[in-house]
Structures are given as C-alpha cells and as structure tokens.
Design a protein around this motif. Structure first.
Motif, mmCIF file in Angstrom:
data_model
loop_
_atom_site.group_PDB
_atom_site.id
_atom_site.type_symbol
_atom_site.label_atom_id
_atom_site.label_comp_id
_atom_site.label_asym_id
_atom_site.label_seq_id
_atom_site.Cartn_x
_atom_site.Cartn_y
_atom_site.Cartn_z
ATOM 1 N N GLY A 97 -77.619 -18.031 -70.314
ATOM 2 C CA GLY A 97 -77.833 -16.634 -70.677
ATOM 3 C C GLY A 97 -77.003 -15.688 -69.833
ATOM 4 N N LEU A 98 -76.901 -15.982 -68.543
ATOM 5 C CA LEU A 98 -76.046 -15.167 -67.663
ATOM 6 C C LEU A 98 -74.590 -15.198 -68.123
ATOM 7 N N LEU A 99 -74.094 -16.409 -68.408
ATOM 8 C CA LEU A 99 -72.702 -16.541 -68.837
ATOM 9 C C LEU A 99 -72.493 -15.900 -70.204
ATOM 10 N N ALA A 100 -73.449 -16.077 -71.099
ATOM 11 C CA ALA A 100 -73.345 -15.460 -72.432
ATOM 12 C C ALA A 100 -73.296 -13.940 -72.309
ATOM 13 N N GLY A 101 -74.131 -13.383 -71.430
ATOM 14 C CA GLY A 101 -74.108 -11.936 -71.228
ATOM 15 C C GLY A 101 -72.773 -11.457 -70.706
ATOM 16 N N ALA A 102 -72.179 -12.216 -69.777
ATOM 17 C CA ALA A 102 -70.866 -11.844 -69.248
ATOM 18 C C ALA A 102 -69.805 -11.868 -70.344
ATOM 19 N N VAL A 103 -69.879 -12.875 -71.214
ATOM 20 C CA VAL A 103 -68.932 -12.955 -72.339
ATOM 21 C C VAL A 103 -69.108 -11.756 -73.265
ATOM 22 N N ALA A 235 -73.415 -21.339 -73.921
ATOM 23 C CA ALA A 235 -73.299 -19.915 -73.603
ATOM 24 C C ALA A 235 -72.401 -19.200 -74.601
ATOM 25 N N LEU A 236 -71.283 -19.828 -74.957
ATOM 26 C CA LEU A 236 -70.387 -19.220 -75.952
ATOM 27 C C LEU A 236 -71.081 -19.100 -77.298
ATOM 28 N N ALA A 237 -71.850 -20.124 -77.675
ATOM 29 C CA ALA A 237 -72.583 -20.070 -78.951
ATOM 30 C C ALA A 237 -73.632 -18.967 -78.918
ATOM 31 N N ILE A 238 -74.382 -18.860 -77.819
ATOM 32 C CA ILE A 238 -75.391 -17.799 -77.684
ATOM 33 C C ILE A 238 -74.721 -16.424 -77.757
#
Length: 498
Positions: A97-103, A235-238
């Motif tokens: 979730g952290l990485l997805a938010g950054a993306v 993360a990319l999918a989220i």
C-alpha cells in the motif's frame, strides 16, 4: 464584507453545513457493509478496512480534487490484495500500500491523469452499470433464506427511503426533506426490530468491529530487495486499479454536479491517502461510485461531506459501537439497494438500441467482463481496448483513393491518384491495395495526398512501398500535397523512396 478567499473556501468545503453533514452520514452507512464485505474478500479483519476508510476519507478531503467524492477501502483493490495477504501476510499488504501510494503520487505529479481521456463514454456507462449490478448482487446473500420479517423490513426501508421525501414535499413538512431518508430508515428499522424482538442479523454479526483508535506505525517488513520483489507487482496492480476507479468515480461526480475536477490532483491525493492508510494499519483504497452517488443525491457538494463520512465512521465504529452493533443488517441492505438503483444509468437501456451498434457493444462487453470477473478494472480495460479497435476500424473505412487519367489517351498520359482520409496501421494495407501498379504502365504518376494524413511508421512504410513498386515498373512518381506533420514524419522515418 466576506473576502473572496472565504467565499471560495465556503463553496469548496461546505455550501450548506447541515446538508454536508447529513449527506456524509448517509455515505457512512452505505460504506459499512461494503467495507466489511471487501475486507473479507481481501482476507483481512473488518477493522483493517474500517480504519483505512476513516484515514482515506480524512486525508483525501484535503488532498483530493473532487469535492463530495467518497473514497474508502473497497472495490477491486481488495481482489488484487487478497493473493498477497494469503501468501505473505498483512504486513506485506501495508508495504504494498505504501508503494502503491507513492506510484499514485508520481502518476499525478507527472500529469498522467490525461490518459483517462481515452476512456470513452460507452466504457464509463458500462463501468457504472456493472458497479450498480455488483452492489445489488452483494446484497443477495443477506436475503438468501430470509423470513417474512426480513422482507417486510426491506419493503418498509425502501418505502421510507423513497416515500418520505415525496410525502414531505407533498405536505410541506420540511423536516422530512431536510433529513436524508436513509438515516430515518436506519433509526426506524433499528427501533422497530428491537421493540418487536426480531431475531435478525445485526452489524455485529458481519465481523469484529474495532474497539480502539488506529495507531501509527510503519509496516513490519525487512527493508530489502527481497521485500521489494514481493510487493512490487501487487503494488503496481493496486495503484493502477485504484487510479482507474477513482478517476472514473470523479468523472461520474463531475457529471452529476456539472462541475470539473483536476484528475491529476485526484491521482496524487489518492496516493497520499493510501500512504497514510498503510501507516495506520489499513488497506489501500480508491473512489467508490455508489457511495459518492448517494452522497451527492442527498446534498453533498463540498469536501466537508467527504471528511464527515470518515469521521462519522470512526465515531460509529468506536464510540458508538454498542448501538451500531445492534443495527439490523437489513437496514443497511435497504440503503445499498437504493445506492444500486441510483448508480445504474437507466437511460442507457433506451439508448442501447438507438446508439451505434459498436458503441452499444462496448457497453455490454464492459458490463459482461466486469460481472464475470468481479473486477471493475478488467471490464474497463476490455472496454477501452474494444473502443480503440472499433474506432480504428471506423476511421480506416473512411480512406478513399481515386484514380484519374489526364493529359493523354489514358495509356501514355499522366495518371493521378488522389488520396483522402487517414493512413495508419489499420488502413495501410487498404492504401497499398488501392494502387493498380501493373496497370499504370510506364508513365508519369502523381500521388496527391493533400487531403490525407500519415500517422505512423506503418503508414510511411505503405507510401514507400507504393512508390517503390511504381518506380520498379518504370513509372516516374511525384508525391504532392504532404502536410507539414506528415512530411516531418516521412523525413524522419522514410527510406528515401519518397
């Protein structure tokens, strides 16, 4: 005298404070069953989804672009998150979730929200209708094997939701129109169920509700390349699923309120909200069409309704937990049935037979794929691809190549081919086939492309192929009328034949 800044803030945050608070409360009750249900889909405790919904609503009320839009921890994000939870556990979900938010923040900063322009109105219609059907179908398990009391309360709940506003308008009772009828429905059905001693499922039966406030903390995972390898693809999918649903939800609210929003800011705002949610032990989330539609329907126009939806959710789940636990599930089902009906685009049923068949096919394909996969992102992806294919097919058919013989008897005089339309990968073969190279003879040939445009390397290759074939058969070829853009492309990509 009110300053322009205060006027703008009032319009953006709370055009009418009572209506904003009441509309936000309606959105909250519409959130509860869906957030809990999708928490189970993701394989996490209800508190994980509920905490995330509170944090996301709170943060995106400030960072997002679309006032009155409701975002929370639900939707296709749960479907994407489930395999990661099953294979590596909850902490890795927080890291993803952290990485997805950054993306998502990066996506917004790079202004890639413009890509959503490629989602046609047919895809948006299919998206909204499929979501409405999914919301309705999610209520059916609550009605399976239900007794007379459950069906009677459902009928009463819908009668209250739809009937009270009309009755209030008819009798001139402002109280019935000022207070959203779904809130009255929850109170009446709760009191009635308790007074009659009806043994009906309650909110407490949906799952363990939180009993404390969320606590800040980073995911307990090793800071290593192995962790990055595990969480990168999820993360990319989220991130992509969340962006897609949020931007489409914002577009729906844009249409309902007839006001614009900055999709790039919405993308970045969602990313900030998901980073915050992950740090407070919550699953990543996205925009929620059904709840946003309900919020707008009952008067939500500003950011205060979004903020209050999250705050009221936390108050209900923690401070008022004993009372909320006793609310019959059928009261929430009544609200979700209303949300489903309001979300569905009923006019699309009439226009389905009037619109071009290819556009209607895109709507149906989006709905069918979404319902079959229970994945809104998959349905939209198929719809976008089909829209692109159908568009390319229609544009390719508009290409026209006409042959004229001039300055002679037709055997030795100049021959002119006049090209009109768009030449690109889908029409390149038709462009080549339109030239009768063998019948041209050894003569002067002119190819007039003043009414044509060459779009890509395939188009340039097709033009070069035609010119080379004509010259191979002894013709003198002159290409005239290239527009500036086509000429630059041909100079850059051509082989020197033109």
């Amino acid at each position: 005298m009110t300053s322009p800044l205060l006027t703008r803030l009032r319009a953006e945050w709370a055009p009418s404070i009572p209506r904003e608070l009441l509309a936000g409360a309606v959105a909250t009750f519409a959130l509860i069953p869906e957030v809990i249900a999708f928490s189970f889909v993701a394989g996490v405790d209800p508190s994980v989804g509920l905490f995330a919904s509170f944090v996301i609503s709170l943060v995106i009320a400030f960072t997002g672009s679309r006032p009155a839009m409701v975002s929370a921890a639900a939707g296709s994000v749960a479907l994407v998150a489930a395999p990661l939870v099953q294979s590596h556990g909850l902490q890795y979900l927080f890291a993803a979730g952290l990485l997805a938010g950054a993306v998502q923040v990066l996506f917004g900063l790079l202004r890639l929200g413009v890509l959503m322009r490629f989602v046609s109105s047919s895809v948006r219609t299919g998206f909204v209708n499929a979501l409405a059907i999914l919301i309705f179908s999610a209520q059916l398990p609550h009605l399976a094997g239900a007794g007379i009391a459950t069906w009677a309360l459902l009928a009463l709940g819908l009668a209250l939701i739809y009937g009270l506003p009309r009755l209030g308008a008819l009798l001139g009772w402002r109280a019935l129109t000022a207070i959203p009828s779904p809130l009255i429905c929850v109170v009446v059905l709760s009191v009635l169920s308790s007074a009659l001693g009806l043994a009906l499922p309650t909110v407490a039966d949906l799952g363990q509700l939180p009993d404390a406030l969320p606590v800040w903390g980073l995911p307990a995972v090793p800071a290593s390349l192995e962790t990055l390898r595990i969480v990168l693809l999820p993360a990319l999918a989220i991130a992509m699923v969340g962006l897609l649903e949020s931007v489409l939800t914002a577009a729906v609210v844009d249409e309902l309120t007839d006001t614009p929003s900055d999709k790039n800011r919405e993308c970045a705002g969602l990313g900030v909200a998901n980073i915050a949610a992950s740090c407070f032990g919550g699953i990543a989330g996205c925009g929620m069409v059904g709840q946003a539609v309900g919020n707008v329907k009952y008067g939500g126009r500003g950011r205060l309704s979004t903020l209050f939806a999250g705050v009221f959710l936390l108050v209900l789940m923690v401070a008022l937990k004993p009372w909320v636990s006793q609310v019959p599930v059928i009261a929430l089902v009544s609200i979700m049935v209303m949300v489903s009906a309001e979300t569905f685009d009923w006019t699309s049923l009439r226009t389905l037979v009037r619109h071009p068949r290819l556009s209607s096919a895109v709507v149906l394909a989006t709905v069918v794929v979404t319902l079959a996969s229970h994945n809104l992102a998959a349905g939209v992806a198929v719809g976008v691809v089909l829209s692109g294919v159908f568009f390319a097919f229609k544009v390719a058919r508009l290409l026209d190549v006409r042959c004229e013989d001039r300055d002679g008897d037709g055997a030795t005089g100049r021959r002119t081919w006049r090209v009109s339309g768009q030449v690109f990968f889908a029409s390149a073969d038709a462009f080549v086939d339109a030239f009768d190279v063998l019948g041209a003879g050894q003569r002067s040939v002119r190819i007039d492309v003043s009414r044509a445009h060459f779009w890509d390397v395939t188009a340039v290759g097709a033009l070069n192929k035609v010119v080379q074939r004509l010259r191979h058969h002894g013709c003198t070829v002159d290409v005239v009328g290239l527009n500036a853009a086509s000429e630059v492309l041909i100079d850059r990509l051509g082989t020197g034949a033109v």
